[in-house]
Write an enzyme that holds these catalytic residues in place. Sequence first.
Site, PDB file in Angstrom:
ATOM      1  N   TYR A   1       2.895  -0.820   0.178  1.00 36.67           N
ATOM      2  CA  TYR A   1       1.457  -0.576   0.302  1.00 36.67           C
ATOM      3  C   TYR A   1       0.699  -0.975  -0.960  1.00 36.67           C
ATOM      4  O   TYR A   1      -0.520  -1.130  -0.931  1.00 36.67           O
ATOM      5  CB  TYR A   1       1.173   0.908   0.614  1.00 36.67           C
TER       6      TYR A   1
ATOM      7  N   LYS B   1      17.002   2.158   1.860  1.00 35.09           N
ATOM      8  CA  LYS B   1      17.678   1.071   2.580  1.00 35.09           C
ATOM      9  C   LYS B   1      18.460   0.278   1.526  1.00 35.09           C
ATOM     10  O   LYS B   1      18.289  -0.930   1.358  1.00 35.09           O
ATOM     11  CB  LYS B   1      16.622   0.214   3.303  1.00 35.09           C
TER      12      LYS B   1
ATOM     13  N   ASP C   1      17.339   3.728   8.804  1.00 32.02           N
ATOM     14  CA  ASP C   1      17.621   3.596  10.242  1.00 32.02           C
ATOM     15  C   ASP C   1      18.455   4.787  10.734  1.00 32.02           C
ATOM     16  O   ASP C   1      18.164   5.380  11.776  1.00 32.02           O
ATOM     17  CB  ASP C   1      18.290   2.252  10.567  1.00 32.02           C
TER      18      ASP C   1
ATOM     19  N   ASP D   1       6.085   7.421   5.711  1.00 30.32           N
ATOM     20  CA  ASP D   1       4.979   7.295   6.666  1.00 30.32           C
ATOM     21  C   ASP D   1       5.535   7.327   8.093  1.00 30.32           C
ATOM     22  O   ASP D   1       5.074   8.093   8.956  1.00 30.32           O
ATOM     23  CB  ASP D   1       4.281   5.948   6.384  1.00 30.32           C
TER      24      ASP D   1
ATOM     25  N   ASP E   1       5.769  10.760  11.009  1.00 32.40           N
ATOM     26  CA  ASP E   1       5.154  10.681  12.348  1.00 32.40           C
ATOM     27  C   ASP E   1       6.212  11.007  13.398  1.00 32.40           C
ATOM     28  O   ASP E   1       5.954  11.718  14.369  1.00 32.40           O
ATOM     29  CB  ASP E   1       4.592   9.277  12.628  1.00 32.40           C
TER      30      ASP E   1
END
Length: 356
Positions: A142, A189, A221, A245, A249
């Site tokens: 970001y 990751k 993952d 993020d 959710d």
Amino acid sequence: MKKHIVVIAGDGIGQEVTAVGKQVLDKIAAQYGHEFTYDEALIGHAAIEATGSPLPEETITKSLASDAILFGAVGHPKYDNDPTAKVRPEQGLLGIRKALGLYANLRPIKLFDELLSASSIKPEILKGADILFFRELTGDVYFGERGRKDNGDTAYDTMIYSRYEVERIAIKAFDAAMTRRKKLCSVDKANVLESSRLWREVIQEVSKRYPEVAVEHQFIDAAAMLLIKDPKRFDVVVTGNIFGDILTDEASQIAGSMGMLASASVGDTTGLYEPIHGSAHDITGMGVANPLASILSAALMLDISFGMKEEADAVVNAVDKVLKAGYRTRDIADASTPADKILNTAGMGEQVLAAL
Ligand SMILES: NC(=O)c1ccc[n+]([C@@H]2O[C@H](COP(=O)([O-])OP(=O)(O)OC[C@H]3O[C@@H](n4cnc5c(N)ncnc54)[C@H](O)[C@@H]3O)[C@@H](O)[C@H]2O)c1
């Protein structure tokens, strides 16, 4: 206690739910003999319309001068389908986090038992789940270098983290783990990404200072899968900006709805408290948005920024009481909810105020 709060309601349902969050703060002030004063500031689409900027300088100045910020949401449909727009509402939110040095986003995921049936996950898998996410807020893709090349046909966003950025959020997450069940899961990751290898290296270093905390590392993952398969295995989860993020959710479904989840963004200066949801164009103006995430964000403000634990607990207990009484907004209702218990935004606010 005297406290000065800046209300940045923003766009869409941000306006609708923040008004209710503020009413709850007022009620608490009256009940506990506090004096809360307020100022309002612009952000997002509302700020672009008024000033041309998604984050006017005045918003930063007012925020820095306040004791805490009650935030709504940013976003407007006209930008979502226009990838060419150079000025966007979301720049306001990313900008204020950066300007205020708010590097840690705390997202508690706690299921109210009454909402077990509102989730699409089986109750026996959910019951007892209690997770505290720490999402890093000021780094990652970001904020890394981005751009286009090859005449605009190739685009890139750079995932970037510095040692100090990982270390400071790791310390916050480990400190929190020490006050909870002493388990910390770091999500990255590292099998593919260099920035994740640095992330993991720093978490391992910091973990040496917290020998009592059991640490595990999960790839994003696998973490996404485990969160749904066995949410109870998690206590504190610490992760970067984009992974956090997405994961939070996903985790909102553990709590039943996006409309239930509050968050606190903390760091070097004034804390900012906001629902995790966005401006929800699909229900804006209908008066049906669930205000509980904003109310619970106000509770986090009372607890974290003002040290008012008793007042914060009173708000959470009031929400619990209202849910126990069977009241629901549309997003957390199910087939068994009687029609007269399905409330709009204002109605849910009134019930929480009455319970307080
Ligand atoms: N922190 C933020 O300000 C933030 C976060 C996410 C998205 N956004 C922006 O919000 C806009 C809409 O994005 P989106 O639809 O992907 O996400 P969203 O969170 O706004 O909505 C997702 C879904 O959840 C529902 N929902 C969200 N909050 C709810 C509430 N309080 N009560 C009942 N239902 C609720 C919505 O109706 C929608 O169906 C976009 O412009 C996006 O950029 C802002």
